[in-house]
Each structure stands twice: as C-alpha cells, then as structure tokens.
Enzyme design. Structure first.
Site, short mmCIF file in Angstrom:
data_model
loop_
_atom_site.label_atom_id
_atom_site.label_comp_id
_atom_site.label_asym_id
_atom_site.label_seq_id
_atom_site.Cartn_x
_atom_site.Cartn_y
_atom_site.Cartn_z
N GLY A 1 7.60 7.41 -3.23
CA GLY A 1 8.37 7.30 -2.00
C GLY A 1 8.82 5.90 -1.64
O GLY A 1 9.21 5.09 -2.49
N THR B 1 0.85 -1.20 0.00
CA THR B 1 0.00 0.00 0.00
C THR B 1 0.88 1.25 0.00
O THR B 1 2.05 1.20 0.38
CB THR B 1 -0.94 0.03 1.23
N GLY B 2 0.30 2.35 -0.45
CA GLY B 2 1.07 3.59 -0.52
C GLY B 2 2.26 3.46 -1.44
O GLY B 2 3.35 3.96 -1.15
N ALA B 3 2.06 2.80 -2.57
CA ALA B 3 3.18 2.44 -3.45
C ALA B 3 3.27 3.27 -4.71
O ALA B 3 4.01 2.93 -5.63
CB ALA B 3 3.09 0.96 -3.83
N TYR C 1 0.49 12.04 15.01
CA TYR C 1 1.38 11.16 14.24
C TYR C 1 2.10 10.18 15.16
O TYR C 1 2.15 8.98 14.88
CB TYR C 1 2.39 12.00 13.46
#
Length: 296
Positions: A22, A17-19, A171
């Site tokens: 970055g 995920t988030g690929a 965060y």
C-alpha cells in the site's frame, strides 16, 4: 562495494512503518528512488522481503527490512532496539502503519487494537528513536493520519471502547490522536532540529480494512475503487514531507494533497493533547524521556 546513491535524499536514512504494501511500500519506493537509504517495517516476513526486493530492483540501492507486529508494545520495543543497532543515523521516521476493524479486537497488551496500532505504536516508536534522530543534522517525523480526524473525539472515559465500541468511531478517534500527537510532539521539539508533521493521504486503493471490513467497506468500496488514488499518488504527500527542501523547519502542521491545511478544531486543544500524551505514556510504560524538555 555499496552502490553510491545519487538524488535529493542521498545520504539520508528513512524508516517507514507499514511498508510491506500500500501507501507505505509506495512511500519507500519513492524515497529510495530519490537516493535515500530506506529501512522498511512490516508484520509479514514474506511481504516485507518482497517489498525490499521491489525497492532494490527499482534502483533503490541499500534497503533494510525489519519485521514487527506494531500493535504489540513488546514488538515495538524489540523493533526499536534492532533499528538503533542497525542504523547509525535516522533522518526521517514515517509512521505509516495503521488499521481498521469493524468489530472490537484486543492487542497482545490487552488494549483495543485500533488505538494500540494507530496511535500507541507510533507514539512509543517515535519516543524510543528520538534521541537518535536528535543526533542528526536535521530530521523529520511524518505521521500518516486521515481526514477521518475531523470526525474524531478523544473519549478519555472509554479510550479502549470497552463500554461502547464502533469500528468507525475507534478509527476516527485514532486518527485525531495522530494529529494531536504530532502537534504536541512539535511543541515538545521546539528549538530542536527535528520537525513533526502529519498528513491525510487521500482515499487510496489498498487492502486497508480488509481483515475485518464494515458494511461500507464490503458494499461501497468495490464500486468506489476506480475513483480512488493509486498507492503511489497516496504516498505523494508522505514523500513530500520527508524530502522537500522548502519544508525544512516547517513543523506542527497538517497536510493534505501536498498543502498545509487546518485540521479539526479539537486537534488544536493543547490541554487535551498534553493529557493524551500523559495517558499514552502510562499505557506504554514510558517515563519522561531524556530528550523531552516538557515532561508530564
């Protein structure tokens, strides 16, 4: 005819995920280069397709691309359905998507966005995919946290930052939640063929936090960028945890710079981790999954 992949990860399917950029993109490139069948997830269709093209061009072979806003539970559930329909096997799940916002944002579900994206999304997706992962000969869940977990505290009285919000505090809490989730998941998977580990990638030169930067990101980060890790170096521990033969069977650990380390004292509080699991399950509307031998 499909290209026959060779390498230490040949024949294994990895979902990242988030690929679309970055660390996640670099992780997918690295594992595809080792022969893995890589499936990537990102929020922006154009960036996801761009990442898929890059992986294929680098000789990565078969790549599946999925689009989802991971801060939305509806989107995560839709993603899980699409993944289960498309991928007959999942040997590695890398929960990499994350974000940080200086001011308080609310997700489509009315939840504070940092907590929703960084913690609840991987919690829900992992649970929805776990039965498929348990069908594999052996499988690994890898969750990307941060050393910010050392500064985190789970504020059960104000998880959503409704009464007092700080971007840094939200965060830090979400990253501690990542570690506690991974430790608790490892306990619940004890005796199975699925391991769960969590990592700190280092301070990496990416667009992280650029959507709503705080003072530190606006003022200090531009000066620090030359000292930061490249995305490829930041992805190294994720790649290691996903692929290293010597880590087969290793579970419930926190890694940094490719080595197992002690995470914060709070992260080992089993009662708090179990409570966080229950609260998270309530927030995403998840009953006790059939795979979970330790419900409640």
């Amino acid at each position: 005819m499909k290209q026959l992949q060779k390498g230490p990860m040949a024949g294994r399917t990895v979902l990242v995920t988030g690929a679309s950029g970055g660390i996640g993109r670099a992780t997918a490139v690295g594992l595809a280069g080792m022969g893995a069948h890589v499936a990537i997830v990102g929020r922006d269709p154009g960036r996801v397709e761009g990442a898929a093209r890059e992986i294929r061009a680098a000789g990565g072979g078969e790549v599946d691309a999925f689009v989802a806003d991971m801060s939305s539970q509806t989107e995560v559930r839709r993603l899980a359905g699409e993944v289960l329909a498309a991928l007959p096997r999942i040997e590695v799940l890398i929960n990499n998507a994350g974000g940080c916002w200086d001011t308080r944002h609310v997700s489509a579900d009315g939840l504070e966005r940092t907590f929703a994206l960084n913690h609840l999304a991987p919690f829900l997706l992992t649970n929805l995919l776990m039965e498929r992962m348990l069908e594999a000969d052996k499988a690994r869940v890898v969750t990307v946290a941060s050393n910010a977990q050392a500064l985190g505290r789970i504020d059960f009285g104000d998880l959503q930052g409704e009464h007092a919000y700080s971007g840094a505090r939200a965060y830090n809490q979400s990253k501690l939640a990542n570690v506690m989730f991974s430790h608790e998941l490892a306990r619940r998977l004890a005796g199975s063929r699925v391991t769960a580990n969590v990592l700190h990638p280092g301070v990496v030169n990416t667009r992280f936090g650029a959507e709503d930067p705080g003072t530190i990101q606006r003022v200090l980060v531009p000066f620090l960028r030359p000292l930061m890790k490249s995305p490829a170096r930041g992805a190294a521990t994720s790649v290691l945890l996903a692929s290293a033969p010597e880590l087969e069977g290793v579970t419930g650990c926190y890694f940094a710079n490719g080595k197992a380390r002690k995470s914060s004292t709070r992260s080992y509080d089993e009662a708090a981790a179990a409570r966080l699991w229950r609260v998270s399950a309530d927030l995403v509307g998840l009953g006790a999954p059939a795979w979970d031998a330790k419900p409640g």
